[in-house]
Design an enzyme around this catalytic site. Structure first.
Site, mmCIF file in Angstrom:
data_model
loop_
_atom_site.group_PDB
_atom_site.id
_atom_site.type_symbol
_atom_site.label_atom_id
_atom_site.label_comp_id
_atom_site.label_asym_id
_atom_site.label_seq_id
_atom_site.Cartn_x
_atom_site.Cartn_y
_atom_site.Cartn_z
ATOM 1 N N GLY A 116 46.123 42.861 56.528
ATOM 2 C CA GLY A 116 45.322 42.874 55.295
ATOM 3 C C GLY A 116 44.062 43.709 55.495
ATOM 4 O O GLY A 116 43.472 43.683 56.569
ATOM 5 N N GLU A 158 45.582 38.969 63.821
ATOM 6 C CA GLU A 158 46.491 38.341 64.794
ATOM 7 C C GLU A 158 47.832 39.060 64.918
ATOM 8 O O GLU A 158 48.361 39.185 66.026
ATOM 9 C CB GLU A 158 46.731 36.867 64.428
ATOM 10 C CG GLU A 158 47.049 36.663 62.958
ATOM 11 C CD GLU A 158 47.743 35.339 62.649
ATOM 12 O OE1 GLU A 158 47.792 34.974 61.468
ATOM 13 O OE2 GLU A 158 48.277 34.698 63.568
ATOM 14 N N THR A 178 39.355 40.695 60.320
ATOM 15 C CA THR A 178 39.991 39.815 59.332
ATOM 16 C C THR A 178 38.900 39.002 58.647
ATOM 17 O O THR A 178 37.985 38.504 59.311
ATOM 18 C CB THR A 178 41.034 38.834 59.928
ATOM 19 O OG1 THR A 178 41.271 37.789 58.966
ATOM 20 C CG2 THR A 178 40.598 38.172 61.210
ATOM 21 N N ASP A 182 39.354 36.218 57.659
ATOM 22 C CA ASP A 182 39.580 34.816 58.042
ATOM 23 C C ASP A 182 38.764 34.406 59.274
ATOM 24 O O ASP A 182 38.575 33.215 59.516
ATOM 25 C CB ASP A 182 41.068 34.570 58.329
ATOM 26 C CG ASP A 182 41.921 34.621 57.063
ATOM 27 O OD1 ASP A 182 41.348 34.769 55.972
ATOM 28 O OD2 ASP A 182 43.156 34.527 57.180
ATOM 29 N N GLY A 223 41.887 32.096 53.326
ATOM 30 C CA GLY A 223 41.836 31.359 54.587
ATOM 31 C C GLY A 223 43.189 30.747 54.817
ATOM 32 O O GLY A 223 43.487 29.662 54.342
ATOM 33 N N ARG A 224 44.017 31.510 55.515
ATOM 34 C CA ARG A 224 45.426 31.137 55.662
ATOM 35 C C ARG A 224 45.596 29.938 56.589
ATOM 36 O O ARG A 224 46.209 28.949 56.227
ATOM 37 C CB ARG A 224 46.157 32.353 56.234
ATOM 38 C CG ARG A 224 47.624 32.205 56.310
ATOM 39 C CD ARG A 224 48.218 33.402 56.962
ATOM 40 N NE ARG A 224 48.608 34.417 55.999
ATOM 41 C CZ ARG A 224 48.817 35.687 56.296
ATOM 42 N NH1 ARG A 224 48.615 36.112 57.530
ATOM 43 N NH2 ARG A 224 49.203 36.534 55.395
ATOM 44 N N GLU A 269 42.680 28.388 50.652
ATOM 45 C CA GLU A 269 44.065 28.455 50.145
ATOM 46 C C GLU A 269 45.068 27.718 51.034
ATOM 47 O O GLU A 269 46.087 27.228 50.572
ATOM 48 C CB GLU A 269 44.493 29.931 49.999
ATOM 49 C CG GLU A 269 44.445 30.650 51.335
ATOM 50 C CD GLU A 269 44.825 32.108 51.298
ATOM 51 O OE1 GLU A 269 45.219 32.620 50.258
ATOM 52 O OE2 GLU A 269 44.713 32.743 52.382
ATOM 53 N N ARG A 329 37.713 22.807 36.159
ATOM 54 C CA ARG A 329 38.218 24.177 36.041
ATOM 55 C C ARG A 329 38.437 24.755 37.439
ATOM 56 O O ARG A 329 37.824 24.309 38.396
ATOM 57 C CB ARG A 329 37.197 25.069 35.328
ATOM 58 C CG ARG A 329 36.960 24.725 33.876
ATOM 59 C CD ARG A 329 38.099 25.259 32.997
ATOM 60 N NE ARG A 329 37.749 25.216 31.595
ATOM 61 C CZ ARG A 329 37.877 24.153 30.816
ATOM 62 N NH1 ARG A 329 38.340 23.005 31.311
ATOM 63 N NH2 ARG A 329 37.528 24.201 29.534
ATOM 64 N N HIS A 384 41.629 38.523 46.060
ATOM 65 C CA HIS A 384 41.371 39.763 46.799
ATOM 66 C C HIS A 384 39.997 40.361 46.541
ATOM 67 O O HIS A 384 39.608 41.314 47.240
ATOM 68 C CB HIS A 384 42.488 40.777 46.510
ATOM 69 C CG HIS A 384 43.787 40.369 47.143
ATOM 70 N ND1 HIS A 384 44.641 39.483 46.536
ATOM 71 C CD2 HIS A 384 44.334 40.680 48.336
ATOM 72 C CE1 HIS A 384 45.689 39.279 47.331
ATOM 73 N NE2 HIS A 384 45.524 39.993 48.426
HETATM 74 O O1 F6P Z 1 44.537 37.499 56.684
HETATM 75 C C1 F6P Z 1 43.679 37.845 55.681
HETATM 76 C C2 F6P Z 1 44.155 37.335 54.357
HETATM 77 O O2 F6P Z 1 43.242 37.764 53.376
HETATM 78 C C3 F6P Z 1 44.376 35.822 54.270
HETATM 79 O O3 F6P Z 1 43.198 35.107 54.036
HETATM 80 C C4 F6P Z 1 45.368 35.719 53.146
HETATM 81 O O4 F6P Z 1 46.145 34.561 53.243
HETATM 82 C C5 F6P Z 1 46.200 36.936 53.326
HETATM 83 O O5 F6P Z 1 45.427 37.883 54.014
HETATM 84 C C6 F6P Z 1 46.658 37.521 51.999
HETATM 85 O O6 F6P Z 1 47.464 38.607 52.253
HETATM 86 P P1 F6P Z 1 48.022 39.610 51.144
HETATM 87 O O7 F6P Z 1 46.900 40.517 50.754
HETATM 88 O O8 F6P Z 1 49.107 40.340 51.837
HETATM 89 O O9 F6P Z 1 48.469 38.780 50.002
#
Ligand code: F6P
Length: 344
Positions: free
Chosen positions: A10, A102, A124, A126, A169-170, A221, A268, A274
């Protein structure tokens, strides 16, 4: 010496600052630098661009990556690996600087074990890479999310609403914790700490009893809600990328609906998405990226390969790439307990 530089995974703000630093430092050693387009895919497709000072002029404050990026995994199958090897030879490069998270750095580590000369730079939003205090892009994402939460605050207060803000935040909640702490969230929910809806509603009800008629809930997320059946993760799509990751998303909407149903308070959701990865990097990220880029080339000059640049305290150091693979830097519990002081 010919260096290839790529950005993978990303995107995030600060990648161009790192590319610029690599080219500028490389030039000071009279190294040749090429850019590899769209991450590891650029080797597979033989998509290269020669770099010089002209090509990188003016990119320091630019968001995204002038090289493009992808989640291509050259180790996906033997055919892709063969193409990668052919492309690598065709590039004529001696060493690769891989700027990534990663997955990209996991590939870099494997390549290093397979005999390639590689140096990694961590990025990242994250901030989940081990061995470095911060990754490129994180501070910008925090600033964007905190500014958004500040704005949501005023409208929440005007309408007496519960506002749920879903941030990225995966696997970890660094972004949620920093942005939530920095912008005064009343509840922060992170993947490291699966939560019960009743507890969240309890905090919101208590606030109301104390005369506060609005609440801000920041949720990563990847946060997990504990149900009778087990922990629930929320997916926007179950389709997997080449590294096996699904697309997360949707927890904010579910949370807002269920909070409203349980408490009766109008709720809400805002999904920042992004936006958190877009636009110009904050100065802290530009400086970190510049330091990492210069240091990475210095590692090459010292023949120190198979390492990742890392920030430890205020020092940039080199750590073996294999030490970050398969590990995640989770939110520091001391930091989270400070954020908890402000809950409710
Ligand atoms: O790893 C960075 C990140 O922004 C994560 O927080 C998120 O889950 C993921 O990338 C989203 O990826 P994409 O842009 O491919 O949907």
């Amino acid at each position: 010496m010919k260096i290839a530089v790529l950005t993978g995974g990303g995107d995030c703000p600060g990648l161009n600052a790192a590319i610029r630093a690599v080219v500028r430092r490389g030039e000071s050693y009279s190294y040749k630098i090429i850019g590899v387009r769209e991450g590891w895919r650029g080797f597979v497709d033989q998509n290269f661009i020669p770099f010089d000072r002209e090509k990188i002029t003016g990119i320091l404050p630019l968001g995204g990556t002038i090289l493009g990026t992808s989640r291509t995994n050259p180790y996906k199958d033997s055919k892709t690996m063969e193409k990668f090897k052919t492309g690598f030879t065709a590039s004529g490069c001696d060493v690769v600087i891989a700027i990534g998270g990663e997955d990209t750095l996991g590939v870099a580590s494997k390549l290093s074990q397979d005999g390639y000369k590689v140096v990694g730079i961590p990025k990242t939003i994250d901030n989940d890479l081990e061995e470095t205090d911060f990754t490129i892009g994180f501070q910008t994402a925090v600033a964007i999310a905190a500014e958004a939460i500040d704005r949501i605050h005023t409208t929440a207060e005007s309408h007496n609403r519960v506002m749920v803000v879903e941030v990225m935040g995966r696997h970890v909640g660094w972004l949620a914790t920093y942005a939530g702490l920095g912008a005064g969230a009343d509840v922060i929910l992170i993947p490291e700490r699966p939560f019960h809806l009743d507890d969240v509603c309890g905090i919101i009800r208590k606030r109301t009893k104390n005369g506060r008629r609005f609440s801000i809930v920041v949720v990563a997320e990847g946060a997990k809600m504990v149900r009778k059946e087990g922990e629930e993760t929320f997916l926007a799509s179950s389709r997997k990328d080449e590294f096996g990751h699904v697309q997360l998303g949707g927890i904010g909407a579910v949370l807002a609906k269920e909070i409203e149903a349980k408490t009766g308070y109008e709720s809400r959701v805002t999904v920042l998405g992004h936006v958190q990865r877009g636009g110009t990097p904050v100065v802290a990220d530009r400086i970190l990226a510049s330091r990492f880029g210069v240091f990475a080339v210095d590692c090459i000059q010292k023949k120190n390969f198979g390492v990742m640049t890392a920030l430890k305290g205020n020092q940039i150091v080199a750590v073996p790439l294999e030490t970050i693979v398969g590990r995640l830097k989770t939110v520091d519990s001391e930091l989270f307990s400070i954020a908890e002081v402000f809950f409710g």
